[in-house]
Motif scaffolding. Sequence first.
Motif, PDB file in Angstrom:
ATOM      1  N   ALA A 278      26.852   0.562 -23.821  1.00 20.35           N
ATOM      2  CA  ALA A 278      26.875   1.713 -24.734  1.00 20.35           C
ATOM      3  C   ALA A 278      26.104   2.868 -24.107  1.00 20.35           C
ATOM      4  O   ALA A 278      24.968   2.692 -23.663  1.00 20.35           O
ATOM      5  CB  ALA A 278      26.258   1.346 -26.077  1.00 20.35           C
ATOM      6  N   PRO A 279      26.681   4.060 -24.060  1.00 21.67           N
ATOM      7  CA  PRO A 279      25.958   5.220 -23.502  1.00 21.67           C
ATOM      8  C   PRO A 279      24.688   5.498 -24.282  1.00 21.67           C
ATOM      9  O   PRO A 279      24.694   5.522 -25.513  1.00 21.67           O
ATOM     10  CB  PRO A 279      26.970   6.362 -23.655  1.00 21.67           C
ATOM     11  N   ALA A 280      23.586   5.685 -23.571  1.00 24.40           N
ATOM     12  CA  ALA A 280      22.291   5.941 -24.207  1.00 24.40           C
ATOM     13  C   ALA A 280      21.462   6.850 -23.322  1.00 24.40           C
ATOM     14  O   ALA A 280      21.603   6.849 -22.094  1.00 24.40           O
ATOM     15  CB  ALA A 280      21.546   4.634 -24.480  1.00 24.40           C
ATOM     16  N   ALA A 281      20.593   7.621 -23.962  1.00 23.72           N
ATOM     17  CA  ALA A 281      19.704   8.535 -23.230  1.00 23.72           C
ATOM     18  C   ALA A 281      18.438   8.736 -24.041  1.00 23.72           C
ATOM     19  O   ALA A 281      18.397   8.440 -25.235  1.00 23.72           O
ATOM     20  CB  ALA A 281      20.395   9.871 -22.963  1.00 23.72           C
ATOM     21  N   ILE A 282      17.392   9.232 -23.378  1.00 21.28           N
ATOM     22  CA  ILE A 282      16.108   9.510 -24.015  1.00 21.28           C
ATOM     23  C   ILE A 282      15.728  10.947 -23.692  1.00 21.28           C
ATOM     24  O   ILE A 282      15.860  11.387 -22.539  1.00 21.28           O
ATOM     25  CB  ILE A 282      15.016   8.543 -23.528  1.00 21.28           C
ATOM     26  N   SER A 283      15.266  11.669 -24.705  1.00 25.82           N
ATOM     27  CA  SER A 283      14.800  13.039 -24.489  1.00 25.82           C
ATOM     28  C   SER A 283      13.474  13.241 -25.203  1.00 25.82           C
ATOM     29  O   SER A 283      13.122  12.471 -26.101  1.00 25.82           O
ATOM     30  CB  SER A 283      15.825  14.053 -25.008  1.00 25.82           C
ATOM     31  N   ARG A 284      12.740  14.262 -24.795  1.00 26.47           N
ATOM     32  CA  ARG A 284      11.532  14.640 -25.518  1.00 26.47           C
ATOM     33  C   ARG A 284      11.921  15.324 -26.828  1.00 26.47           C
ATOM     34  O   ARG A 284      12.902  16.067 -26.880  1.00 26.47           O
ATOM     35  CB  ARG A 284      10.667  15.582 -24.683  1.00 26.47           C
ATOM     36  N   LEU A 285      11.157  15.077 -27.883  1.00 29.53           N
ATOM     37  CA  LEU A 285      11.428  15.728 -29.160  1.00 29.53           C
ATOM     38  C   LEU A 285      11.059  17.201 -29.107  1.00 29.53           C
ATOM     39  O   LEU A 285      11.733  18.036 -29.715  1.00 29.53           O
ATOM     40  CB  LEU A 285      10.648  15.023 -30.283  1.00 29.53           C
ATOM     41  N   GLU A 286      10.019  17.529 -28.376  1.00 35.72           N
ATOM     42  CA  GLU A 286       9.491  18.895 -28.365  1.00 35.72           C
ATOM     43  C   GLU A 286      10.536  19.899 -27.913  1.00 35.72           C
ATOM     44  O   GLU A 286      10.717  20.945 -28.534  1.00 35.72           O
ATOM     45  CB  GLU A 286       8.265  18.951 -27.452  1.00 35.72           C
ATOM     46  N   ASP A 287      11.235  19.601 -26.813  1.00 35.27           N
ATOM     47  CA  ASP A 287      12.188  20.563 -26.254  1.00 35.27           C
ATOM     48  C   ASP A 287      13.557  19.956 -25.973  1.00 35.27           C
ATOM     49  O   ASP A 287      14.441  20.624 -25.440  1.00 35.27           O
ATOM     50  CB  ASP A 287      11.638  21.171 -24.965  1.00 35.27           C
ATOM     51  N   PHE A 288      13.742  18.658 -26.308  1.00 34.34           N
ATOM     52  CA  PHE A 288      14.998  17.937 -26.117  1.00 34.34           C
ATOM     53  C   PHE A 288      15.438  17.898 -24.653  1.00 34.34           C
ATOM     54  O   PHE A 288      16.642  17.847 -24.355  1.00 34.34           O
ATOM     55  CB  PHE A 288      16.106  18.530 -26.994  1.00 34.34           C
ATOM     56  N   VAL A 289      14.458  17.906 -23.763  1.00 35.58           N
ATOM     57  CA  VAL A 289      14.747  17.721 -22.339  1.00 35.58           C
ATOM     58  C   VAL A 289      14.943  16.234 -22.069  1.00 35.58           C
ATOM     59  O   VAL A 289      14.116  15.404 -22.462  1.00 35.58           O
ATOM     60  CB  VAL A 289      13.604  18.278 -21.466  1.00 35.58           C
ATOM     61  N   PHE A 290      16.041  15.868 -21.401  1.00 32.67           N
ATOM     62  CA  PHE A 290      16.319  14.471 -21.103  1.00 32.67           C
ATOM     63  C   PHE A 290      15.320  13.924 -20.080  1.00 32.67           C
ATOM     64  O   PHE A 290      15.021  14.584 -19.083  1.00 32.67           O
ATOM     65  CB  PHE A 290      17.739  14.304 -20.551  1.00 32.67           C
ATOM     66  N   THR A 291      14.811  12.725 -20.370  1.00 34.44           N
ATOM     67  CA  THR A 291      13.901  12.053 -19.448  1.00 34.44           C
ATOM     68  C   THR A 291      14.506  10.795 -18.854  1.00 34.44           C
ATOM     69  O   THR A 291      14.001  10.270 -17.866  1.00 34.44           O
ATOM     70  CB  THR A 291      12.582  11.690 -20.150  1.00 34.44           C
TER      71      THR A 291
END
Length: 503
Positions: A278-291
């Motif tokens: 399943a496609p998944a990703a993580i981003s910061r909540l503050e600026d929604f930059v993908f990590t």
Amino acid sequence: MSDNPDPPKINKGSLQELIGGLSDGIILVEQGGRITWANAAAIAMHRASNTDELGGDARGYRRAFTLRYRNNHPLEEGQYPIERLLAGETIDDVTVEVSPAADLDMVWVHTVRTMFITDAGDKPDALALIIRDETPRFEAEERFERSFNANPAPGLICRLHDQRFIRVNEGFLEMTGFTKDDVIGRTVEAIGLFSNCETAEDALSKLNEGRVIRHREALVPLPEGGDRLVIVAGEPISVVEEPCMLFTFADLDARRKAQNALRQSEERFSKSFRLSPAPAAISRLEDFVFTEANDAFLDISGYKLTEVVGRTAGELRLWDDIAARRAVEQKLRDNIFVRNEPMRLKQKDGDFADCLVSAERVEINDEQCVVWALQDVTERRRSEAQLVEAIESVMADTSWFSRSIVERLATLKQGSTVPTKALLELSEREREILGLICSGQSDAEMGETLHLSRNTIRNHVASLYAKIGVNRRAAAVIWARERGFTAPDPKSRKRPERRPRKK
């Protein structure tokens, strides 16, 4: 003269000054959700310096503070006391844990109730949240339970005046092999708690003075010989109003095992995240930059990991509908979970993929983040469109098809049968129209069957389409078949009785 004289009239300013000095927190809210005023106690209970830091309104309050029940279950949208107050719900006493949304490790305990203040006409003049700070009481109870009773944290309690142990928990007995009788009534020196500790002198000095003993390593002698390496700490407490010292221990062997288990758990999470289909990703909540992004996410988007990490979905133009993306991001800022949100992903090569998007706020390495999960439904949507086109082609001329073949074509769409509640909401006439459409009848044929004009039939069809959310006959057939609707045999329909006209 009346035995019950009228109470003195107090203006609003005087009333606010009066309740401003109460120990209970008071927050006043307008019908629209705006926080109009809070007394000093309420502001202090939220570790704020003024009313504005409470969020300004109900939505801002949710964004600023995360609330959980005492079982650690987060309050969903609409469950916050301020939201229930605006919904007109009376709350007697509800106890919640409150944390700043930016620092979930900081926790307070509030007991909240609501009050509706009405004017002379019994109309709500003000809505009030009344808050009692239960943090000190719950902290004391939790500290004792956590430090002494919870396993695997071994614990001992000794009186300060004679340094004899008065309590021991199962954790300490299991760790050392002592029995309860071996410990209760004996002194710290007799047990040898600090006999093999490099900082024994400092620890005993602090014990004599009733001061906090910071964590330090020690070798606790075992009853069968040998010793056990531990970390020990002491904290002054009161037991039945008697000054005591609570000792807590951490087994270094157990800690090493826990650290190894944690490292393995992190490795398993990393592998499962990477290898998940399943496609998944993580981003910061503050600026929604993908990590972070897994391989399935990279496959569906067409980007490389280096092209995703460090950039936002907006910069990548990842979602076709910018307004929908911003709405999802705003929900997450407002601490609202996102579940199966239909969105269209724009791939690197310019193609599109229909997705159902779910997202939730989490804390990773002490940073507020968002975990994104995607479900690719492109093929399903494409199959649905092809099915509609195929049925429309067949329905255009059903003269050379039997009715059973048409019905089987209409039921080819995959998926489980959904509840028939929507069917029950249709009127009797709308169900008749739907049945005749499923039977393959044209407007003229339906008019002849129902003894209605073509214009009337068209009006009924348009009303039916609007109610079930379709705009084509084939889509109406699919909608009916998904809900288990079987078209009645037009021949079995009784001819309506004609009522005599009034003279």
